[in-house]
Write an enzyme that holds these catalytic residues in place. Structure first.
Site, PDB file in Angstrom:
ATOM      1  CB  CYS A   1      -2.434   6.449   2.157  1.00 14.49           C
ATOM      2  SG  CYS A   1      -0.969   5.797   2.975  1.00 14.49           S
TER       3      CYS A   1
ATOM      4  CD  GLU B   1      -1.923   2.278   1.494  1.00 15.60           C
ATOM      5  OE1 GLU B   1      -1.501   3.086   0.628  1.00 15.60           O
ATOM      6  OE2 GLU B   1      -2.147   2.590   2.659  1.00 15.60           O
TER       7      GLU B   1
END
Length: 457
Positions: free
Chosen positions: A263, A229
């Protein structure tokens, strides 16, 4: 023995000096974890669930202390640290409720002579290389389903959230998870490299694209299961029919929450020219209302930048944008004095020649670009090597669905942003990574399907 210093990014003071792991200790912990996994896989799921329940009770019992530790070592405002821990409880409840059904054996064919079944068996030994920006969320997205499905875990928290990682590991051990089964590795990049040299069955990493690429290159010859990720450059589009004030309030929070260090923070905003000016005015007013200050104070909304080197990245993006014609409406520079502080920053008259609109910022800065129609917005939103999240603001559901269907992103939002749900998979497209966590898929990802062909004779 090497040592790791933990600094408070808001003040620069040293919070703790911890003994760090080395190649020998990582290898020793790996051997013990591998040996412990066999016995853990035979433990009944109900007993594993009971450990998770005791872990949850520990988080509730110590929530304020855990929040304070997280705030001191990451600079996250204390209210957001509490929010993360309270949000963790819902994730724990999801995994506890869904694991049994997610990994139950399935009979997919059955006739007079033949039965076919799918069994979900543990991967084995998992490396969890976690992040500092949401250490409880990111760490637990791996730890909870990995342990529930019968795996052992070598857990390396970020060196910028090591105290939180140690506290998390302690609570798991106190909850009944064997110490050899879940080992915490303390250190920086050298410890991560040593971890990747171990006999692993899966590596789950959250962090930068550059580090993710190095991990993938290291593991490629060994064909180890890999989840990466790697962040994003998340866009949102405000359509002509959207309410500019409502959208501005939501997107200002989406861009600046956790000091922009998420993120899925909103990192690019495109606004239809018909409402651009009113949106920008409301957006800037909202951002200027956010209080920057001591992260331990409840009133603070903007905290410190966790990693000092990121200050230079933020300043370079602002300077580059201004040099290429952007206009600064508020903020724009690092604050003087101790600690890592950067002003909440809004720029307009931006375009895709600027790093601000192309490269991940990971801080409290945002560019707002005027667009003439939906087609232009869509083209710009997809003009990126990342694909984590994207959002559209409009009262028209059909319009939103039509636009979002054409956006290459793992998660898409209608009239919301910067949102993660345990019920939905968390995944990315392109340089945002491979694999997933969360949802039922994020439980099964810690298992491998074993096919059973059964013939009656």
């Amino acid at each position: 023995m090497s040592m790791l210093s933990i600094h408070n990014p808001a003040t620069g003071e040293i919070l703790a000096i911890l003994p760090a792991d080395d190649a020998a200790s990582v290898a020793a912990k790996s051997r013990l974890a591998r040996a412990a996994q066999t016995a853990w896989a035979r433990v009944a799921l109900q007993e594993r669930l009971a450990c998770v329940g005791r872990f949850r009770a520990g988080v509730v019992r110590e929530l304020e202390s855990l929040a304070r530790t997280m705030t001191q070592e990451t600079g996250k405002p204390i209210t957001m640290s509490r929010n993360e821990l309270n949000g963790l409880l819902a994730r724990i409840d999801f995994f506890s409720a869904e694991t049994a059904a997610s990994i139950a054996s399935e009979t997919v064919f059955d006739d007079a002579t033949t039965q076919e079944q799918i069994e979900h068996v543990p991967l084995g030994l998992i490396a969890n290389i976690s992040a500092w920006n949401y250490p409880w969320f990111v760490g637990s997205n791996v730890l909870i389903p990995a342990l529930l499905t019968g795996n052992a875990v070598l857990y390396k928290p970020s060196e910028f959230a090591a105290l939180t990682g140690l506290a998390m590991t302690r609570l798991w051990h106190e909850a009944g998870v064997p110490k050899d089964l879940l080992a915490c590795l303390i250190g920086a990049a050298d410890v991560g490299s040593a971890l990747l040299e171990q006999d692993l069955d899966g590596v789950f990493f959250t962090g930068s694209h550059a580090t993710g690429q190095r991990i993938a290159q290291t593991l490629a010859p060994r064909l180890v299961k890999l989840q990466l990720e790697l962040g994003g450059k998340d866009p949102s589009y405000v359509c002509a029919d959207a309410d500019p004030q409502t959208a501005a309030a939501a997107l200002a929070d989406g861009a600046m929450y956790n000091t922009g260090q998420s993120c899925c923070s909103v990192e690019r905003i495109y606004v239809h020219e018909a409402i651009h000016d009113s949106f920008v005015q409301a957006f800037v007013e909202t951002v200027r209302s956010f209080k920057l200050g001591d992260p331990l104070q409840d009133s603070s909304y903007i905290g410190a930048i966790t990693r000092a080197p990121q200050l230079a990245v933020l300043q370079a993006q602002v300077d580059d944008a201004l040099a290429k014609g952007a206009r600064l409406l508020t903020g724009g520079k690092r604050l003087s004095g101790p600690g890592n502080w950067f002003e909440p920053t809004v720029l307009i008259e931006v375009d895709h020649r600027m790093a601000l609109m192309r490269e991940e910022s990971f801080g409290p800065i945002i560019g707002i670009q005027r667009v003439s129609d939906d087609a232009e917005a869509l083209r710009l939103m997809n003009d990126t090597r990342y694909g984590l999240t994207a959002g559209v603001y409009t009262p028209d559901a059909a319009r939103a669905r039509a636009l979002l269907a054409q956006i290459d992103a793992g998660s898409v939002y209608w009239n919301c942003c910067d949102r993660v749900s345990p019920r939905l998979p968390w995944s990315g497209v392109g340089d945002s990574g491979v694999g997933l966590t969360l949802s039922r898929y994020g439980i099964q990802t810690f298992t491998r399907p074993k096919a059973w062909h059964l013939r009656r004779v």
